[in-house]
Design an enzyme around this catalytic site. Structure first.
Site, short mmCIF file in Angstrom:
data_model
loop_
_atom_site.label_atom_id
_atom_site.label_comp_id
_atom_site.label_asym_id
_atom_site.label_seq_id
_atom_site.Cartn_x
_atom_site.Cartn_y
_atom_site.Cartn_z
N LYS A 87 60.85 -49.10 93.38
CA LYS A 87 62.28 -48.93 93.15
C LYS A 87 62.65 -49.63 91.83
O LYS A 87 62.40 -50.83 91.66
CB LYS A 87 63.04 -49.53 94.33
CG LYS A 87 64.40 -48.92 94.56
CD LYS A 87 64.94 -49.40 95.91
CE LYS A 87 66.35 -48.97 96.15
NZ LYS A 87 66.91 -49.62 97.34
O1 G3P Z 1 70.25 -48.52 99.39
C1 G3P Z 1 71.23 -49.24 98.72
C2 G3P Z 1 72.09 -49.89 99.72
O2 G3P Z 1 71.37 -50.87 100.37
C3 G3P Z 1 73.35 -50.47 99.23
O3 G3P Z 1 74.16 -50.48 100.34
O4 G3P Z 1 76.05 -51.17 101.72
O5 G3P Z 1 75.04 -52.76 100.04
O6 G3P Z 1 76.38 -50.83 99.28
P1 G3P Z 1 75.49 -51.37 100.35
#
Ligand code: G3P
Length: 222
Positions: A87
């Site tokens: 990633k």
């Molecule tokens: O895959 C990316 C994700 O983990 C981000 O999620 O909820 O932190 O915006 P969030």
């Protein structure tokens, strides 16, 4: 559409796998930190544990932000298991790293995608997947799902093979909308996946089926 779980929590990964619907896993430095996993050796061992549970792609994020650092880190991560996907953040050196890994035949996931332009650049550099962050766009009162639609349209017109991995999913509706909008993959917290189960008419219907069954058996048995 493939289902990935967005967590570094082994129990949650196992629970999703036991449902029989899990195609892969994504992690990020925040999710690793949430599990208290620190230090390169521990992080690598944790990825090995995840890869033992799941056969599909497991995204492991680099911490470096310079080309040489990303390549070194990515190559070490790729050696941990056959199903590791590197990633890489959407930055200038990240684009160079995506091209490098494409030439090495190592799969990549370009993360922190917030515009169609970024998605075009990542695809051009040979990213295997791009991760548009739906929830974080919605948080700014823009339309995260519109970005998925735009990328899906552009990739179809241009014949890009990069997969669209809808990330930053916050609820079950995001999953349904991502499916409609042309995402190839959704990566979700376990609660969003389980949210797909919920409908009050299912609960009411099941209660009635079981009550009718009980009543019929009581009558039959006197
Ligand atoms: O895959 C990316 C994700 O983990 C981000 O999620 O909820 O932190 O915006 P969030």
């Amino acid at each position: 559409m493939n289902f990935f779980i967005d967590t570094a929590n082994l129990q949650k990964i196992k629970e999703a796998k036991d449902l029989g619907i899990l195609d892969g896993v994504t992690t990020n430095p925040s999710l690793m930190a949430k599990e208290g996993i620190t230090g390169t050796e521990n992080v690598h061992n944790h990825y090995k544990e995840i890869c033992k549970i799941v056969d599909g792609p497991v995204s492991a994020e680099v911490i470096s932000t310079d080309f040489e650092g990303m390549v070194k880190e990515g190559e070490a991560l790729a050696k941990l298991a056959d199903n590791i996907v590197i990633k890489i953040p959407m930055i200038k050196d990240g684009i160079k790293a995506l091209s490098h890994f494409r030439n090495q035949g190592i799969p990549t996931n370009c993360t922190l995608i917030f515009s169609a332009g970024q998605a075009i650049l990542a695809a051009k550099a040979g990213a295997t997947m791009v991760s548009p962050f739906i929830g974080r766009i919605d948080d700014t009162s823009w339309d995260g799902m519109k970005l998925i639609e735009d990328i899906a349209e552009i990739y179809a017109i241009q014949g890009f093979e990069t997969q669209i991995l809808a990330a930053s999913i916050r609820n079950a509706k995001h999953i349904v909308d991502a499916a409609k909008s042309g995402a190839d993959i959704v990566t979700c917290p376990l609660h969003s996946i389980l949210g797909l189960l919920n409908h009050p008419l299912t609960d009411i219907g099941l209660e009635k089926f079981l009550a009718d069954h009980r009543k019929a058996n009581e009558l039959a048995n006197g």
